[in-house]
Design an enzyme around this catalytic site. Structure first.
Site, PDB file in Angstrom:
ATOM      1  N   CYS A   2       5.078 -45.297  -2.931  1.00  0.00           N
ATOM      2  CA  CYS A   2       4.075 -45.758  -3.888  1.00  0.00           C
ATOM      3  C   CYS A   2       2.714 -45.739  -3.189  1.00  0.00           C
ATOM      4  O   CYS A   2       2.597 -46.119  -2.032  1.00  0.00           O
ATOM      5  CB  CYS A   2       4.300 -47.175  -4.417  1.00  0.00           C
ATOM      6  SG  CYS A   2       5.830 -47.374  -5.333  1.00  0.00           S
ATOM      7  N   ARG A  16       3.064 -40.066  -1.654  1.00  0.00           N
ATOM      8  CA  ARG A  16       3.841 -41.294  -1.469  1.00  0.00           C
ATOM      9  C   ARG A  16       4.766 -41.592  -2.642  1.00  0.00           C
ATOM     10  O   ARG A  16       5.613 -42.478  -2.569  1.00  0.00           O
ATOM     11  CB  ARG A  16       2.895 -42.493  -1.288  1.00  0.00           C
ATOM     12  CG  ARG A  16       1.933 -42.341  -0.142  1.00  0.00           C
ATOM     13  CD  ARG A  16       1.027 -43.546  -0.051  1.00  0.00           C
ATOM     14  NE  ARG A  16       1.788 -44.734   0.264  1.00  0.00           N
ATOM     15  CZ  ARG A  16       2.111 -45.114   1.487  1.00  0.00           C
ATOM     16  NH1 ARG A  16       1.737 -44.386   2.508  1.00  0.00           N
ATOM     17  NH2 ARG A  16       2.805 -46.202   1.682  1.00  0.00           N
ATOM     18  N   TRP A  39       6.866 -44.519  -6.812  1.00  0.00           N
ATOM     19  CA  TRP A  39       8.176 -43.980  -6.443  1.00  0.00           C
ATOM     20  C   TRP A  39       9.158 -45.079  -6.816  1.00  0.00           C
ATOM     21  O   TRP A  39       9.190 -46.138  -6.194  1.00  0.00           O
ATOM     22  CB  TRP A  39       8.219 -43.676  -4.944  1.00  0.00           C
ATOM     23  CG  TRP A  39       9.465 -42.976  -4.514  1.00  0.00           C
ATOM     24  CD1 TRP A  39       9.672 -41.633  -4.485  1.00  0.00           C
ATOM     25  CD2 TRP A  39      10.675 -43.577  -4.026  1.00  0.00           C
ATOM     26  NE1 TRP A  39      10.935 -41.369  -4.024  1.00  0.00           N
ATOM     27  CE2 TRP A  39      11.575 -42.537  -3.740  1.00  0.00           C
ATOM     28  CE3 TRP A  39      11.086 -44.894  -3.817  1.00  0.00           C
ATOM     29  CZ2 TRP A  39      12.855 -42.763  -3.245  1.00  0.00           C
ATOM     30  CZ3 TRP A  39      12.360 -45.126  -3.329  1.00  0.00           C
ATOM     31  CH2 TRP A  39      13.223 -44.062  -3.049  1.00  0.00           C
ATOM     32  N   ASN A  87       3.315 -52.078  -3.752  1.00  0.00           N
ATOM     33  CA  ASN A  87       4.082 -51.094  -2.987  1.00  0.00           C
ATOM     34  C   ASN A  87       5.049 -51.889  -2.123  1.00  0.00           C
ATOM     35  O   ASN A  87       4.632 -52.703  -1.315  1.00  0.00           O
ATOM     36  CB  ASN A  87       3.115 -50.262  -2.135  1.00  0.00           C
ATOM     37  CG  ASN A  87       3.813 -49.454  -1.051  1.00  0.00           C
ATOM     38  OD1 ASN A  87       3.221 -49.149  -0.032  1.00  0.00           O
ATOM     39  ND2 ASN A  87       5.063 -49.106  -1.249  1.00  0.00           N
ATOM     40  N   GLY A  88       6.355 -51.667  -2.329  1.00  0.00           N
ATOM     41  CA  GLY A  88       7.346 -52.407  -1.544  1.00  0.00           C
ATOM     42  C   GLY A  88       8.474 -52.888  -2.428  1.00  0.00           C
ATOM     43  O   GLY A  88       8.629 -52.405  -3.559  1.00  0.00           O
ATOM     44  N   GLU A  91      17.523 -29.389  11.030  1.00  0.00           N
ATOM     45  CA  GLU A  91      16.193 -29.475  10.426  1.00  0.00           C
ATOM     46  C   GLU A  91      15.986 -28.333   9.424  1.00  0.00           C
ATOM     47  O   GLU A  91      15.401 -28.527   8.357  1.00  0.00           O
ATOM     48  CB  GLU A  91      15.121 -29.466  11.534  1.00  0.00           C
ATOM     49  CG  GLU A  91      13.686 -29.409  11.078  1.00  0.00           C
ATOM     50  CD  GLU A  91      13.247 -30.555  10.155  1.00  0.00           C
ATOM     51  OE1 GLU A  91      13.977 -31.545  10.029  1.00  0.00           O
ATOM     52  OE2 GLU A  91      12.184 -30.405   9.535  1.00  0.00           O
ATOM     53  N   LYS A 134      15.155 -28.874   5.488  1.00  0.00           N
ATOM     54  CA  LYS A 134      13.977 -28.288   4.827  1.00  0.00           C
ATOM     55  C   LYS A 134      14.393 -27.560   3.553  1.00  0.00           C
ATOM     56  O   LYS A 134      13.751 -27.672   2.520  1.00  0.00           O
ATOM     57  CB  LYS A 134      13.344 -27.297   5.777  1.00  0.00           C
ATOM     58  CG  LYS A 134      11.987 -27.316   6.262  1.00  0.00           C
ATOM     59  CD  LYS A 134      11.093 -28.455   6.440  1.00  0.00           C
ATOM     60  CE  LYS A 134      11.516 -29.820   6.181  1.00  0.00           C
ATOM     61  NZ  LYS A 134      11.088 -30.847   7.057  1.00  0.00           N
ATOM     62  N   GLU A 166      15.332 -30.075   0.844  1.00  0.00           N
ATOM     63  CA  GLU A 166      14.187 -30.849   0.345  1.00  0.00           C
ATOM     64  C   GLU A 166      13.360 -30.085  -0.675  1.00  0.00           C
ATOM     65  O   GLU A 166      12.968 -30.641  -1.683  1.00  0.00           O
ATOM     66  CB  GLU A 166      13.254 -31.239   1.508  1.00  0.00           C
ATOM     67  CG  GLU A 166      13.754 -32.371   2.360  1.00  0.00           C
ATOM     68  CD  GLU A 166      12.828 -32.652   3.534  1.00  0.00           C
ATOM     69  OE1 GLU A 166      12.483 -33.813   3.751  1.00  0.00           O
ATOM     70  OE2 GLU A 166      12.447 -31.694   4.256  1.00  0.00           O
ATOM     71  N   HIS A 197      36.027 -26.627  12.346  1.00  0.00           N
ATOM     72  CA  HIS A 197      36.761 -27.830  11.965  1.00  0.00           C
ATOM     73  C   HIS A 197      36.439 -28.268  10.540  1.00  0.00           C
ATOM     74  O   HIS A 197      36.459 -29.454  10.234  1.00  0.00           O
ATOM     75  CB  HIS A 197      36.448 -28.958  12.952  1.00  0.00           C
ATOM     76  CG  HIS A 197      36.806 -28.596  14.355  1.00  0.00           C
ATOM     77  ND1 HIS A 197      38.100 -28.473  14.793  1.00  0.00           N
ATOM     78  CD2 HIS A 197      36.017 -28.262  15.413  1.00  0.00           C
ATOM     79  CE1 HIS A 197      38.101 -28.111  16.066  1.00  0.00           C
ATOM     80  NE2 HIS A 197      36.841 -27.965  16.466  1.00  0.00           N
ATOM     81  N   LYS A 239       6.836 -39.241   0.914  1.00  0.00           N
ATOM     82  CA  LYS A 239       6.543 -38.952   2.312  1.00  0.00           C
ATOM     83  C   LYS A 239       6.672 -40.182   3.197  1.00  0.00           C
ATOM     84  O   LYS A 239       7.158 -40.111   4.311  1.00  0.00           O
ATOM     85  CB  LYS A 239       5.131 -38.394   2.430  1.00  0.00           C
ATOM     86  CG  LYS A 239       4.779 -38.017   3.834  1.00  0.00           C
ATOM     87  CD  LYS A 239       4.019 -36.738   3.882  1.00  0.00           C
ATOM     88  CE  LYS A 239       4.034 -36.141   5.262  1.00  0.00           C
ATOM     89  NZ  LYS A 239       5.286 -35.470   5.577  1.00  0.00           N
TER      90      LYS A 239
HETATM   91  C1  G6P Z   1      10.607 -39.181   4.561  1.00  0.00           C
HETATM   92  C2  G6P Z   1       9.845 -37.884   4.642  1.00  0.00           C
HETATM   93  C3  G6P Z   1      10.353 -37.060   5.810  1.00  0.00           C
HETATM   94  C4  G6P Z   1      10.264 -37.867   7.096  1.00  0.00           C
HETATM   95  C5  G6P Z   1      10.987 -39.204   6.977  1.00  0.00           C
HETATM   96  C6  G6P Z   1      10.685 -40.106   8.150  1.00  0.00           C
HETATM   97  O1  G6P Z   1      11.920 -38.928   4.208  1.00  0.00           O
HETATM   98  O2  G6P Z   1       9.974 -37.152   3.432  1.00  0.00           O
HETATM   99  O3  G6P Z   1       9.570 -35.886   5.932  1.00  0.00           O
HETATM  100  O4  G6P Z   1      10.813 -37.128   8.136  1.00  0.00           O
HETATM  101  O5  G6P Z   1      10.556 -39.897   5.804  1.00  0.00           O
HETATM  102  O6  G6P Z   1       9.330 -40.453   8.111  1.00  0.00           O
HETATM  103  P1  G6P Z   1       8.426 -40.808   9.362  1.00  0.00           P
HETATM  104  O7  G6P Z   1       7.065 -40.981   8.761  1.00  0.00           O
HETATM  105  O8  G6P Z   1       8.961 -42.094   9.923  1.00  0.00           O
HETATM  106  O9  G6P Z   1       8.508 -39.699  10.319  1.00  0.00           O
END
Ligand code: G6P
Length: 611
Positions: free
Chosen positions: A2, A27, A73, A99-100, A484, A488, A491, A507, A606
């Site tokens: 948020c 956010r 969010w 926010n929270g 990773e 990606k 996501e 396995h 994010k």
């Molecule tokens: C969210 C973001 C990711 C990020 C993760 C951890 O899921 O979409 O891109 O890696 O949070 O966030 P941070 O800010 O702690 O790296």
């Protein structure tokens, strides 16, 4: 998650708020809203992105020099117009953004329902707001007093900002756990979840601390703690330029951020790595080097992409420093009563510096006496402030929700930290140390070379854009790169993708392999090279499609794979920073080809400030 923006001053609040909300959309973006005060309160809310809210407000009365805005969010209640913020209290006097999460909202709601309160949304926010209103009414107190009383009963995390129809000259805000920045202008104040909505107006900011209440008028900012004692606002200068948070000609922030990596990695090395002198200088580490180098054990705590950086760091630190390392998901670590010994060091990795799980995990560990080393991107963020020592990643603002440049900057910093510790512990030969310094120094150039192959990567990506699943495999340093890569793809293209250690594939996941399943190997030349070739053959023998990230001019794998994504040769310890780049672009091009908003993938946010 948020985003919140608020304004009070001589300008029209609405344009400031809308522009700010767009900057904070990373956010959360499932609904948005704004409340303005000008001879009464005006409220506009809409499901969807900020642009949808803007459409709703076309032709409406948007006058007012004080206002609050929110991009959401969802946590409590589906994304909808009625669950969008701001919420208005039962008597119509107060409006609030939040926010929270208010964890004890159900209990508070029961109490309010008994008193006859009716709720128009499913949110915890509306509960807190009416709780504040109720206290204000019953005690005939000021809003500030009512808020103070209410917050003493609240369990959870919040930034809230309130406006009062009957007192249109003041904004009131409070923070615990979620971020709040106040920009100080001339006769005006700007509030936001981060500095991006503020920088074009002022560079002077105050980061509000937990358990502080801010009373804000156009020309006055008062900070108090919950005990009603005045706190001195600590004014900081922002080191951020507007250009850094704009797209700069790229179609998406994600693409811009991928292409920025030669310079972000360079910025991360600049002033720290000196190849000619054979030194690495990071004062945050240097000043605490005794504690760090004598750690019995290192615990790395992070979430998401940052957790993947932690996994690679585990391999690097154990190899170079010979200190045992464990990598923990912050969300698990914080709840499972972990054993923390005296002499343990915690490395926290976070782009935003605000991820709730990471933050609380660190608070717990700090209470138990652990030394916290923060590897953080956002300067002045909560994790940066909580850490005993640390190093910023200097990647600049990352706006694309899926992390790219922050990840490679994290790897760069973590490698430098490992090298510093290894040197202090005499765990590395001078030749190897110097060699790795040179290798690190070459990374920006090598990343540039990979970016030069973007067209080829796009062609390969388009071949696979319609697949339903993908498997990503790697060994050693390249195993977390595979994780990773898979993250990606998930996501931003919504294709189901799994990362696995290549040998572990036998396995279980090998059962998925058929002629439709693309298997992405991260197979650069390293100590595991021969082994990964065997794994590629195992997939080919089952008619799987193989896409391989290879060291350039590798004829052997080129001859076996359906498609290859070459990267320049690099030491295996440094290679992950480079071999992750083609996987970022591969996902990007697939996401775009499938027509998705790659900067704001569905359901994601994010900065995850809820647990
Ligand atoms: C969210 C973001 C990711 C990020 C993760 C951890 O899921 O979409 O891109 O890696 O949070 O966030 P941070 O800010 O702690 O790296």
């Amino acid at each position: 998650m948020c985003g919140i923006v608020a304004y009070i001053g001589h300008r029209q609040a609405y344009p400031v708020i809308i522009k700010g909300l767009k900057r904070l959309e990373y956010r959360g973006y499932d609904s948005a809203g704004v409340a303005l005060l000008n001879h009464g309160m005006k409220l506009y809310k809409k499901k969807g992105k900020v642009a949808a809210l803007e459409e709703t407000t076309l032709g409406q009365d948007l006058e007012g020099n004080i206002g609050i805005g929110h991009t959401r969010w969802a946590t409590h209640g589906e994304p909808s117009d009625r669950n969008a913020h701001p919420h208005v209290s039962a008597n119509g006097r107060l409006a609030m953004i939040h926010n929270g999460i208010i964890e004890n909202y159900a209990l508070l709601k029961q109490e309010l329902v008994k008193k006859g309160y009716k709720f128009h949304s499913d949110t915890d926010t509306e509960v807190l707001l009416n709780f504040i209103e109720d206290i204000q009414k019953n005690n005939e107190s000021t809003l500030e007093e009512a808020l103070r009383i209410a917050l003493k009963r609240v369990v959870g995390a919040y930034v809230i900002v309130l406006i009062d129809r009957d007192n249109p000259g003041t904004l009131i805000a409070a923070r615990k756990g979620s971020p709040l920045v106040i920009g100080i202008g001339k006769g005006e104040h700007f509030l936001a979840s981060d500095a991006s909505p503020i920088i074009e107006y002022t560079k002077e900011v105050v980061y509000v601390n937990d358990y502080e209440i801010a009373i804000i008028k156009p020309d006055e900012l008062i900070l108090k703690n919950l005990g009603n004692e005045r706190q001195t606002p600590f004014i900081q200068k922002l080191d951020l330029e507007l250009a850094a948070i704009e797209k700069g000609g790229y179609d998406h922030f994600m693409l811009k951020e991928i292409f920025e990596q030669p310079s972000t990695i360079y910025d991360c090395l600049r002033g720290r790595l000196d190849v000619t002198q054979g030194t690495i200088t990071m004062s945050g580490i240097q000043n605490n080097i005794d504690k760090i180098k004598n750690a019995n054990r290192i615990l790395i705590v992070a979430c998401g992409t940052s957790w993947h950086a932690g996994l690679i760091a585990e391999y690097i630190i154990e190899e170079l420093c010979r200190i045992p390392v464990e990598v923990e998901y912050a969300s698990e670590f914080r709840y499972r009563n972990p054993v923390i010994h005296k002499g343990d060091m915690i490395i926290a990795i976070s782009q935003s510096g605000e991820t709730a799980d990471t933050l609380v995990a660190l608070e717990n560990a700090k209470e138990q006496g652990a030394v916290i080393l923060g590897i953080v991107n956002v300067v002045g963020s909560s994790i940066a402030r909580l850490s005993h020592a640390g190093a910023y990643t200097h990647a600049g603002p990352e706006i694309g929700v899926a992390s790219t440049k922050a990840f490679t900057a994290q790897l760069t910093v973590l490698t430098m930290v490992a090298l510093m510790i290894a040197k202090e512990r005499n765990a590395i030969t001078h030749e190897r140390y110097l060699h790795l310094l040179e290798e690190l120094n070459d990374v920006p150039e090598k990343v540039k070379q990979v970016l030069g192959t973007a067209e080829h990567i796009q062609k390969v990506a388009l071949k696979y854009k319609d697949v339903k699943d993908a498997l990503y495999l790697g060994r050693g340093y390249n195993f977390p790169v595979a994780l990773e890569g898979a993250l990606k793809l998930k996501e931003i293209s919504y294709i189901h993708a799994e990362g696995y250690p290549a040998a572990e594939m036998k396995h279980g996941p090998i059962a998925l392999v058929d002629e439709l399943l693309p298997v992405v190997f991260v197979a650069t030349r390293d100590a595991y090279y021969e082994k990964i070739i065997s794994n590629i053959q195992e997939i080919k023998a089952r008619k799987g499609k193989v896409i391989a990230v290879i060291t350039e001019a590798d004829e052997t794998i080129t001859g076996m794979a359906d498609d290859v994504l070459p990267v320049p040769e690099a030491d295996e310890l440094i290679a992950p920073i480079i071999s992750t780049i083609p996987l970022q672009l591969f996902s990007y091009y697939i996401g775009v080809a499938r027509g998705y908003d790659v900067d704001k993938p569905r359901n994601l946010a994010k900065s995850v400030t809820v647990e």
